[in-house]
Motif scaffolding. Sequence first.
Motif, PDB file in Angstrom:
ATOM      1  N   LYS A   1       0.876  -1.407  -0.050  1.00  0.00           N
ATOM      2  CA  LYS A   1      -0.083   0.059   0.000  1.00  0.00           C
ATOM      3  C   LYS A   1       0.678   1.389  -0.043  1.00  0.00           C
ATOM      4  CE  LYS A   1      -3.536   2.392   2.367  1.00  0.00           C
ATOM      5  NZ  LYS A   1      -2.894   3.481   3.268  1.00  0.00           N
ATOM      6  N   LEU A   2       2.036   1.145   0.817  1.00  0.00           N
ATOM      7  CA  LEU A   2       2.854   2.319   0.771  1.00  0.00           C
ATOM      8  C   LEU A   2       3.432   2.720  -0.532  1.00  0.00           C
ATOM      9  CD1 LEU A   2       4.997   2.309   4.000  1.00  0.00           C
ATOM     10  CD2 LEU A   2       3.405   3.977   3.373  1.00  0.00           C
ATOM     11  N   LEU A   3       3.999   1.581  -1.128  1.00  0.00           N
ATOM     12  CA  LEU A   3       4.533   1.765  -2.341  1.00  0.00           C
ATOM     13  C   LEU A   3       3.373   2.186  -3.541  1.00  0.00           C
ATOM     14  CD1 LEU A   3       6.501  -1.661  -2.445  1.00  0.00           C
ATOM     15  CD2 LEU A   3       7.494   0.983  -2.932  1.00  0.00           C
ATOM     16  N   LEU A   4       2.320   1.833  -3.397  1.00  0.00           N
ATOM     17  CA  LEU A   4       1.186   2.296  -4.435  1.00  0.00           C
ATOM     18  C   LEU A   4       0.635   3.462  -4.242  1.00  0.00           C
ATOM     19  CD1 LEU A   4      -0.556  -0.922  -5.321  1.00  0.00           C
ATOM     20  CD2 LEU A   4       1.338   0.216  -6.450  1.00  0.00           C
ATOM     21  N   VAL A   5       0.241   3.815  -2.791  1.00  0.00           N
ATOM     22  CA  VAL A   5      -0.482   5.016  -2.546  1.00  0.00           C
ATOM     23  C   VAL A   5       0.004   5.963  -1.429  1.00  0.00           C
ATOM     24  CG1 VAL A   5      -2.653   4.269  -3.791  1.00  0.00           C
ATOM     25  CG2 VAL A   5      -2.154   3.896  -1.263  1.00  0.00           C
TER      26      VAL A   5
ATOM     27  N   GLY B   1       1.450   9.665  -1.662  1.00  0.00           N
ATOM     28  CA  GLY B   1       2.773   9.026  -1.881  1.00  0.00           C
ATOM     29  C   GLY B   1       2.594   7.724  -2.841  1.00  0.00           C
ATOM     30  N   GLY B   2       3.952   7.282  -3.032  1.00  0.00           N
ATOM     31  CA  GLY B   2       3.975   5.977  -3.778  1.00  0.00           C
ATOM     32  C   GLY B   2       3.816   6.337  -5.308  1.00  0.00           C
TER      33      GLY B   2
ATOM     34  N   SER C   1      10.521   3.523  -1.814  1.00  0.00           N
ATOM     35  CA  SER C   1      11.082   1.889  -1.871  1.00  0.00           C
ATOM     36  C   SER C   1      12.544   2.145  -1.283  1.00  0.00           C
ATOM     37  CB  SER C   1      11.297   1.727  -3.580  1.00  0.00           C
ATOM     38  OG  SER C   1      12.482   2.478  -3.960  1.00  0.00           O
ATOM     39  N   GLU C   2      13.172   3.187  -0.952  1.00  0.00           N
ATOM     40  CA  GLU C   2      14.323   3.430   0.081  1.00  0.00           C
ATOM     41  C   GLU C   2      13.734   3.341   1.357  1.00  0.00           C
ATOM     42  OE1 GLU C   2      16.134   6.845  -2.828  1.00  0.00           O
ATOM     43  OE2 GLU C   2      17.358   6.741  -1.021  1.00  0.00           O
TER      44      GLU C   2
ATOM     45  N   TYR D   1      17.614  -4.426  -3.250  1.00  0.00           N
ATOM     46  CA  TYR D   1      17.338  -5.032  -4.784  1.00  0.00           C
ATOM     47  C   TYR D   1      15.931  -5.291  -5.028  1.00  0.00           C
ATOM     48  CZ  TYR D   1      22.349  -5.599  -4.489  1.00  0.00           C
ATOM     49  OH  TYR D   1      23.563  -5.263  -4.402  1.00  0.00           O
ATOM     50  N   GLU D   2      15.517  -5.991  -3.976  1.00  0.00           N
ATOM     51  CA  GLU D   2      13.814  -6.361  -4.342  1.00  0.00           C
ATOM     52  C   GLU D   2      12.996  -5.164  -4.480  1.00  0.00           C
ATOM     53  OE1 GLU D   2      15.834  -7.642  -2.033  1.00  0.00           O
ATOM     54  OE2 GLU D   2      15.808  -9.674  -2.490  1.00  0.00           O
ATOM     55  N   SER D   3      13.295  -4.327  -3.510  1.00  0.00           N
ATOM     56  CA  SER D   3      12.543  -2.744  -3.638  1.00  0.00           C
ATOM     57  C   SER D   3      12.596  -2.173  -4.827  1.00  0.00           C
ATOM     58  CB  SER D   3      13.039  -2.035  -2.420  1.00  0.00           C
ATOM     59  OG  SER D   3      12.027  -0.838  -2.135  1.00  0.00           O
ATOM     60  N   LEU D   4      13.892  -1.995  -5.415  1.00  0.00           N
ATOM     61  CA  LEU D   4      13.881  -1.125  -6.538  1.00  0.00           C
ATOM     62  C   LEU D   4      13.543  -2.123  -7.769  1.00  0.00           C
ATOM     63  CD1 LEU D   4      17.597   0.496  -6.354  1.00  0.00           C
ATOM     64  CD2 LEU D   4      15.533   1.274  -6.437  1.00  0.00           C
ATOM     65  N   ALA D   5      13.777  -3.539  -7.970  1.00  0.00           N
ATOM     66  CA  ALA D   5      13.335  -4.248  -8.785  1.00  0.00           C
ATOM     67  C   ALA D   5      11.772  -4.099  -9.072  1.00  0.00           C
ATOM     68  CB  ALA D   5      13.561  -5.942  -8.655  1.00  0.00           C
ATOM     69  N   PHE D   6      11.037  -3.974  -7.872  1.00  0.00           N
ATOM     70  CA  PHE D   6       9.647  -3.855  -7.996  1.00  0.00           C
ATOM     71  C   PHE D   6       9.177  -2.337  -8.581  1.00  0.00           C
ATOM     72  CE2 PHE D   6       5.496  -2.218  -6.279  1.00  0.00           C
ATOM     73  CZ  PHE D   6       4.778  -3.300  -6.766  1.00  0.00           C
ATOM     74  N   VAL D   7      10.025  -1.241  -8.165  1.00  0.00           N
ATOM     75  CA  VAL D   7       9.547   0.041  -8.933  1.00  0.00           C
ATOM     76  C   VAL D   7      10.010  -0.001 -10.368  1.00  0.00           C
ATOM     77  CG1 VAL D   7      10.392   2.182  -8.893  1.00  0.00           C
ATOM     78  CG2 VAL D   7       9.987   1.083  -6.764  1.00  0.00           C
TER      79      VAL D   7
END
Lengths: 261, 395
Positions: free
Chosen positions: B51-55, B184-185, B346-347, B362-368
């Motif tokens: 949720k944080l990443l998306l919105v 955000g996100g 993501s950071e 790595y996982e975080s940036l890959a998703f972005v």
Amino acid sequence: MSEKVFTDATVMSGNRNDEDAIVTMQGVYKRFKDFEALKDINFRVGTQEVVVIIGPSGSGKSTLIRCINRLEEHDDGRIVVDGTELTMDIRNIQEIRKETGMVFQNFNLFPHLTVLTNVAMGPRQVRNMPKSEAEALAMEHLTRVKIPEQADKYPSQLSGGQQQRVAIARALAMKPKVMLFDEPTSALDPEMINEVLDAIKELAQEGMTMVVVTHEMGFAREVADRVVFMADGEIVEVGTPKELFDNPREERTKKFLSQIL
Amino acid sequence: MTTWIRRNLFRTWWDGVLTVVFGALSIWVLWSLVEFVLITGRWEIIEVNLKLLLVGRFPAEQLWLVNASVMAIAFWLTAALGGKQAPDAPVRSPLAKFGGFVQRFGLVIALGILLVVLAGTQSSLAVAGGVVAALLAGRGLNIARRRVKGLTRIPGVIWQILVLSPAVALIALTLMNADLELWGGFLINFYIAIISIVLCFPLGVLLALGRKSTLPIVRLISTTYIELIRGAPLFVLLLLSGVALEFFVPPDIAPGSVFRAVTVFTLFTAAYLAEIVRGGLQSIPKGQLEAGKAIGLSTWKITFLITLPQALRNVIPAQIGQFISLFKDTTLAGAALSIVEVLKVSEAITKQDDFLGKGYIYESLAFVSLLFWVGSYVMSRESQRLEKRLGVGQR
């Protein structure tokens, strides 16, 4: 007789009784930088007259008819079209463009619009006709040049000859008082030249006033009321087709005709 | 089959070497990727923070606005852009049609499924269902428009406005109701991109026309603007918009950082777009202008009916390229203006207690990257379709 035609065409002083003239040019000059493209042009087209302009390339034929609807701006002299003088005034220019139809060597159809929209463009956008009325009018003119069945196609789907006939219909749809043809068959494959020339001949028979720049001498002989021979930006000689082709008086005319015939 | 391999892969010894080397390289890259995605990747960080990443910290009770906007956009896509075939298009078999469908939507559907699985909630399933329903409704309406008599009479422009209006209304409603500071996100990247694209397009066209204007003042202003903006790095402009405004405007009435970001992206992209459109205008033969003049059209009508439509169509690939670049550049807004956009999130999530210091970046940036890649790929594909469709009648 020949003397009279010559006078009519080239010598014009003041506003002498000239009511049936649609296009008159008096002492017109056109310069491109140092190059004089037109030198002291005196020229007149009467109502329902067909004038054919011939001459070697670079002689100023195209420049001359492009001055009539202000695609080129003349530098000196007067040009009057249907009673309106061409000046810097944009309203005058628009007025004259409404009354003159032009057909180009390369057709210049609008490639992103259908044939019907191409032809309806002028009436709809310039004469502010409702869409249905403009399209009906466009259809009428497409029928006149014998390609009503191509109305919904795009220009690139048509042959060169068909495209040029659409271009003729587009110009006619504005109901112009005079039609200007700038080498209408020069970009066509040989087998398509006749269908375009036939369409132009038909117009001539219906009494359309026309100025035609062309290299088709057979056509000139058949259709023209007067033939104008130009060289080096000047009108060298004017006469009926018979006079000019069979009995040219000027050396330059003789030389040109001997080269092409 | 063997002849094909011989001919295309091993025609000469040099071809053979290239085939082996690049074949091995591709297999290695592919294997590493699969290994990362399926085996070594620790995706719980994404699951927990989806949720944080998306919105971002968007208030949960207003999330329906965002969901409804996504559905409205889905509806618009199929209702406005879907399918009129070119008149001379060949009839395709059902299999070929299915293949085309997968090519066009497969990636988006896969991403959708992935998100639903990651979220693992019923509400996310409901949203996915809603999006599918909206797509189908749009498609149905699009077909009905061409078949049902009353609907065929609606002029194209009005139709486009009608089907776009729900999306515009919902986005506007979201913008007005939600507290921008909580956004955000990825949502914020998406909105900044969409709004900037919509705003920069007319501005870019006007600048292009201005640069070709016959009026010296207009030409001077347009040219100066374009050259000034193109001469400055985007990041610097973003930083400036964050700092410079404080000199002139008291902080309490100064616009928020999202507003500033949109302004910068709009002004920046408009300058590039202007040059693209100008290039398009220059590609139109002079005869088109003369033909317009000869039938008596005014200069404005020649521009808007004849030269501009052709010019814009000629530069669709470059325009979309610019939009894609804008879309990806929205990640700069995080660093420059402290907007909590997806890269920043993501950071930040890798510094949560559970994940700190374990290399989750790595996982975080890959998703972005995946989010942006899918978005960019869809834009580029749809632009090719648009180009083909508008290309009818021009060769």
